[in-house]
Design a protein around this motif. Structure first.
Motif, PDB file in Angstrom:
ATOM      1  N   SER A  73      39.521  39.832 -44.768  1.00 31.54           N
ATOM      2  CA  SER A  73      40.343  38.706 -45.225  1.00 31.54           C
ATOM      3  C   SER A  73      39.642  37.870 -46.286  1.00 31.54           C
ATOM      4  O   SER A  73      40.290  37.228 -47.121  1.00 31.54           O
ATOM      5  CB  SER A  73      40.736  37.818 -44.038  1.00 31.54           C
ATOM      6  N   PHE A  79      40.537  37.942 -50.106  1.00 33.08           N
ATOM      7  CA  PHE A  79      41.594  37.109 -50.685  1.00 33.08           C
ATOM      8  C   PHE A  79      41.028  35.826 -51.304  1.00 33.08           C
ATOM      9  O   PHE A  79      41.555  35.330 -52.305  1.00 33.08           O
ATOM     10  CB  PHE A  79      42.645  36.764 -49.635  1.00 33.08           C
ATOM     11  N   MET A 116      39.681  36.472 -54.681  1.00 30.04           N
ATOM     12  CA  MET A 116      40.798  36.561 -55.633  1.00 30.04           C
ATOM     13  C   MET A 116      41.332  35.170 -55.973  1.00 30.04           C
ATOM     14  O   MET A 116      41.671  34.883 -57.127  1.00 30.04           O
ATOM     15  CB  MET A 116      41.908  37.436 -55.043  1.00 30.04           C
ATOM     16  N   ALA A 117      41.403  34.286 -54.947  1.00 27.81           N
ATOM     17  CA  ALA A 117      41.895  32.923 -55.175  1.00 27.81           C
ATOM     18  C   ALA A 117      40.996  32.182 -56.166  1.00 27.81           C
ATOM     19  O   ALA A 117      41.481  31.477 -57.064  1.00 27.81           O
ATOM     20  CB  ALA A 117      41.962  32.172 -53.849  1.00 27.81           C
ATOM     21  N   ILE A 161      48.062  30.773 -53.932  1.00 27.41           N
ATOM     22  CA  ILE A 161      48.771  31.775 -53.127  1.00 27.41           C
ATOM     23  C   ILE A 161      47.799  32.729 -52.448  1.00 27.41           C
ATOM     24  O   ILE A 161      48.009  33.138 -51.298  1.00 27.41           O
ATOM     25  CB  ILE A 161      49.792  32.567 -53.999  1.00 27.41           C
ATOM     26  N   PHE A 162      46.697  33.065 -53.118  1.00 22.77           N
ATOM     27  CA  PHE A 162      45.709  33.959 -52.501  1.00 22.77           C
ATOM     28  C   PHE A 162      44.959  33.259 -51.379  1.00 22.77           C
ATOM     29  O   PHE A 162      44.539  33.898 -50.403  1.00 22.77           O
ATOM     30  CB  PHE A 162      44.732  34.496 -53.552  1.00 22.77           C
ATOM     31  N   PHE A 215      47.172  33.685 -48.460  1.00 28.40           N
ATOM     32  CA  PHE A 215      46.993  35.029 -47.884  1.00 28.40           C
ATOM     33  C   PHE A 215      45.720  35.085 -47.036  1.00 28.40           C
ATOM     34  O   PHE A 215      45.689  35.713 -45.971  1.00 28.40           O
ATOM     35  CB  PHE A 215      46.910  36.083 -48.996  1.00 28.40           C
ATOM     36  N   PHE A 216      44.661  34.437 -47.533  1.00 26.60           N
ATOM     37  CA  PHE A 216      43.405  34.390 -46.784  1.00 26.60           C
ATOM     38  C   PHE A 216      43.594  33.679 -45.446  1.00 26.60           C
ATOM     39  O   PHE A 216      43.169  34.177 -44.396  1.00 26.60           O
ATOM     40  CB  PHE A 216      42.334  33.660 -47.615  1.00 26.60           C
ATOM     41  N   SER A 253      45.680  35.901 -42.998  1.00 20.30           N
ATOM     42  CA  SER A 253      44.979  37.081 -42.480  1.00 20.30           C
ATOM     43  C   SER A 253      43.842  36.702 -41.536  1.00 20.30           C
ATOM     44  O   SER A 253      43.651  37.341 -40.488  1.00 20.30           O
ATOM     45  CB  SER A 253      44.450  37.942 -43.634  1.00 20.30           C
TER      46      SER A 253
END
Length: 402
Positions: free
Chosen positions: A83, A86, A89-90, A97-98, A101-102, A105
């Motif tokens: 996880s 993410f 990526m953020a 948004i990432f 997601f993190f 998860s």
């Protein structure tokens, strides 16, 4: 207990994983302060992750009671480690948004991992050692929190925010490896799987037979009113005092006080029944909440967090021991997932309320509202239980009798 290798594996793993967890949390706060100006929107981001954990609660409980708890911890550990990708990526894309997601998860992984740990503890230590093990386990978690936040603060001074998440991923990898080394006896899972009537709803009739567990569950609402807005309050106190360093001090004072409480509670459990002790420490937590009205004064905010840490340090080991001893082991996975769901739902309500109230009426009036609610709840349920005169049931061969 101290000669049991499983105890050491669990505690060392908890220490390292806790360091990674709190480095990640400080990273989350730093990321949100940079990209999310509204306290309410910060709470919404945290809310979405917790909501995902609630949805997976019933499944987690059934899986933990149906399959090997060790395997559940391993798969959840893998999910928690992955996880973190993410958040990289953020940070790279500067995209909230990432981070969502993190949060989703990692909270799904937590929905399986933490109830599994609570179900494993009674399998690796004797009942007479449970309150000591719960206290030590929570102390290790708190030590990791104090060290993790301090380390994260130092890292942010000289390194980029990505370094915090690299540390988190390494820590999660370590606990994943140590989980493989756990060695304890579990139930015959073929028999459990063949029981088609086994479901999450089975917990509710069991709770009706154990009034002390219901009372303990109700009382956990009191510390949750403080914990739910903990991080947002720390940010606001820092802004109120115009002092960045107060964040680390608040975490440190609360953490050290928690450790003192968790050590102290074993010395007093023979003096009063567990439920009465829980009322006493819930009252202390309420006073700590009310005293945050003076959080613009540095030493008063530190005293408030110190009182809270002492209160929860005594409160939670007692609550955990009640849950582990009064609920039959075959229901532990479902019960601890059920409790996890209740905690998360309450956490979400408090989190969103905290964000909204901080944006509208400010920290000092918000803590007055929450403090009065806490104190009123403690007094009401204390009077209610004194009239009811709860008789604690005994656990006999997997069944509770009153």
């Amino acid at each position: 207990m101290w000669r049991n290798k499983n105890v050491w594996i669990l505690l060392i793993g908890e220490l390292i994983a806790g360091l990674g967890l709190w480095m990640g949390i400080i990273g989350n706060l730093e990321f949100m302060q940079k990209y999310i100006p509204s306290d309410f929107m910060k709470s919404v981001v945290l809310f979405l992750g917790l909501l995902a954990g609630v949805f997976f609660g019933p499944l987690a409980g059934k899986v933990i009671d149906t399959y090997s708890k060790k395997k559940v911890m391993i798969y959840a550990g893998i999910g928690r480690m992955l996880s973190v990708v993410f958040m990289f990526m953020a940070i790279h894309f500067e995209a909230i948004i990432f981070m969502v997601f993190f949060m989703v998860s990692i909270q799904i992984s937590a929905a399986f991992y933490f109830p599994a740990i609570q179900a494993v503890i009674p399998l690796i230590v004797k009942e007479k050692d449970l309150i000591q093990m719960n206290g030590v386990h929570m102390n290790v978690s708190t030590l990791a929190r104090v060290a993790g936040t301090a380390l994260a603060g130092m890292m942010l001074v000289v390194l980029e925010i990505e370094s915090l998440y690299i540390g988190s991923m390494v820590a999660y990898l370590f606990i994943l490896i140590t989980t493989f080394a756990l060695d304890f006896e579990e139930a015959d899972f073929d028999k459990v799987r063949s029981n088609k009537t086994s479901s999450f709803k089975d917990v509710l009739p069991v709770l009706k037979e154990v009034p002390i567990v219901i009372s303990a569950l109700v009382l956990t609402v009191i510390p949750m009113l403080f914990i739910g807005g903990f991080n947002l309050m720390v940010i606001n106190i820092s802004e109120l005092q115009n002092d960045i360093s107060i964040k680390g001090l608040l975490y440190t004072v609360e953490g050290l006080s928690f450790m003192i409480g968790a050590f102290f509670v074993k010395k007093i459990t023979h003096l009063l029944p567990p439920i009465k002790l829980m009322f006493i420490f819930a009252f202390l937590i309420s006073i700590a909440h009310l005293s945050l009205f003076f959080s613009d004064i540095k030493f008063m905010s530190l005293i408030s967090f110190g009182l809270f840490g002492l209160g929860v340090g005594c409160f939670f080991p007692i609550a955990a021991t009640i849950f582990q001893t009064k609920i039959a082991k075959e229901y532990h996975g479902r019960f601890f997932s059920f409790r996890n769901m209740l905690d998360r739902i309450m956490f979400q309500v408090v989190l969103l309320s905290t964000g909204l109230l901080l944006d509208t009426i400010g920290l000092q009036y918000m803590v007055l509202i929450f403090g009065v609610l806490s104190l009123s709840a403690v007094i009401y349920f204390a009077l209610f239980n004194s009239r009811k005169k709860i008789n604690e049931p005994q656990l006999i061969k997997g069944k509770n009798v009153v």
